[in-house]
Design a protein around this motif. Sequence first.
Motif, short mmCIF file in Angstrom:
data_model
loop_
_atom_site.label_atom_id
_atom_site.label_comp_id
_atom_site.label_asym_id
_atom_site.label_seq_id
_atom_site.Cartn_x
_atom_site.Cartn_y
_atom_site.Cartn_z
N UNK A 1 -5.61 -1.40 1.17
CA UNK A 1 -6.28 -0.46 2.08
C UNK A 1 -5.53 -0.35 3.40
N UNK A 2 -4.91 -1.48 3.82
CA UNK A 2 -4.19 -1.46 5.10
C UNK A 2 -3.12 -0.37 5.14
N UNK A 3 -2.49 -0.12 3.99
CA UNK A 3 -1.43 0.89 3.97
C UNK A 3 -1.99 2.27 4.24
N UNK B 1 -4.80 2.95 5.94
CA UNK B 1 -5.17 2.99 7.36
C UNK B 1 -3.92 3.20 8.21
#
Lengths: 276, 300
Positions: free
Chosen positions: A170-172, A174
Amino acid sequence: MKHPMFLGLHAKPPKLLKRLLMLLPFIILISMYLYASHLRLTDNPHDKLLPSISSMLQAINRVAFEEDRRTGEFLLWTDTLSSLTRLLYGVSFAFFTALIISLYMGLYRGIESLLSAFVIFISMVPPLAILPILFISLGVGEIAKIALIFIGTFPILTRDIFLAVKQIPQQQIVKSLTLGASSAAIIYRIILPQILPRAINSVRLVLGGGWLFLIAAEAIASTDGLGYRIFLVRRYLAMDIIIPYVLWITLLGFCFDFLLRKLNFLLFPWSEEKNQ
Amino acid sequence: MDTNKINKIYLQDIEKCYGDKRVLDNIDLSVSTGELCALVGPSGCGKSTLLRLILGQEPPTKGNIIIEGSPVSFPDHNRGIIFQKYSLFPHLSVLENVLLGKRLSSGRWWLPWPKNNEWLDEAMAYLEQVRLSDAINKFPYELSGGMQQRVAIAQALIMKPPVLLMDEPFGALDPDTREDLQLFLLDLWETEKLTIFFITHDLEEACFVGSRLLVLSQYYSDDRGESYNVNRGGKIVADYQLESVVSSTEIKQNTNFKDFISTVREEGFEPRVRQHVRDFNLHHPDSFQTLTAEENRVHN
Ligand SMILES: Nc1ncnc2c1ncn2[C@@H]1O[C@H](COP(=O)(O)OP(=O)(O)O)[C@@H](O)[C@H]1O
Ligand SMILES: [Mg+2]
């Protein structure tokens, strides 16, 4: 301590031995065949079940390098061409559809809710069981065969690629948003390139199934193709054609697998390294 | 409303719950331009949750979040972010990673990325600044952890975000690299006049890096005298200005600094509370490793 060459957990076969070991099962299989064939042929020279190598070579020569008397075609090559065309269409359609659907399913919760149960349901349908439906509704032409390959491979591809999309942290996503990306840019510029190597590996996996459905469809309703030929000559027990055809199909499958693997390695060097 | 303009980040009475579990409680905070605000707290106190709220990745259960005067909705180019892991895109080279922000925000993703010498110069300038100009064609897997984080910094800075958010950015690095990058970040902060919100669970790192120190903890003495219970949300229990001590490379040798850390420790993590921390730690063996290990180091 010395490592044993072959046996046990600590074995480290030297290079030459590795090659030999690799060849050994093939050698055993071929010798067993030759021996059995020899026994049967000495018993009855007209035996058809286990033809000798030379009669198979003759048969190959006939189908590959001599024009067929009835059609004037080189059978092996026309069969190969029409089979591969069907396989290529079926698997490519399945691949692109699966790619698009799984990208959107993996990234949009709404679309995931909409489709995930349906895709799992579809993947449970045994494709061969709906073959009659396909022939009835789509006719006995090319479309039905391509549709069977599509239906057989598409759900598995979708599920596998979907899992790959879900593995993207998910960080990618965001982070891409903070770098000014639109959602389309995230899908096609961030996610797609990262899952492509995995998707190509999925294609390698479903290709076996693809062949199965291709040959089944050709066996039932076709006028050419590798599967058609095998089931045609089965009627007069022409093992000298069936065996080379099977080996040819195996070889083709092996080559595709090899080529896709090489393609992955060439196009996505970063991914091969990451997996090590 | 004037204060909102000066404040890069303005949090107003934030509360965040996941179902029944309260993670953040009553957070009021404003970070003004040019601050390097270090938020420290034990693992699980809600630091990353607070960061997700500031990013706009999730909405708060209660309260307002205002960035540069406008309320937050979703993650966008107004906040740069550097995570501890997954900070780079594995399929892009170092240069492409740094250029990515420029390219993505040009909007035309369906065309091949345009050749733009201005972008290239800018990317090279940032890569120079993070001392990676000779690694531009490498892929992330070819870089060490410290190099990856430096690329991530360049990647975020090229967007010139009003605020740079960092969630334990150096947490996975070995001590030497870590110290190196802490100094590097301080340099960058001073020369580029950045506003940074820096999250860490290492008190020493927070004190070393921050110009301002915030302690977030769910272990605080409660006005109502309630006994500690697990469902308490993290609060900001201490807020220090550190301007005077920071920015000196000799800081770690300075005895005042050690005194200072123990003061923070006493006030932020008072002994009675620390007992809870230890009890908690027994049940959650991973959570307080750094704090306790680090604690021993300072006290010896
Ligand atoms: N999506 C979620 N659902 C439920 N609980 C969560 C969720 N995200 C975080 N939490 C809980 O919130 C608490 C704080 O988590 P986090 O913000 O990651 O802490 P920190 O970053 O300070 O270590 C943890 O107890 C965690 O279990
Ligand atoms: Mg965290």
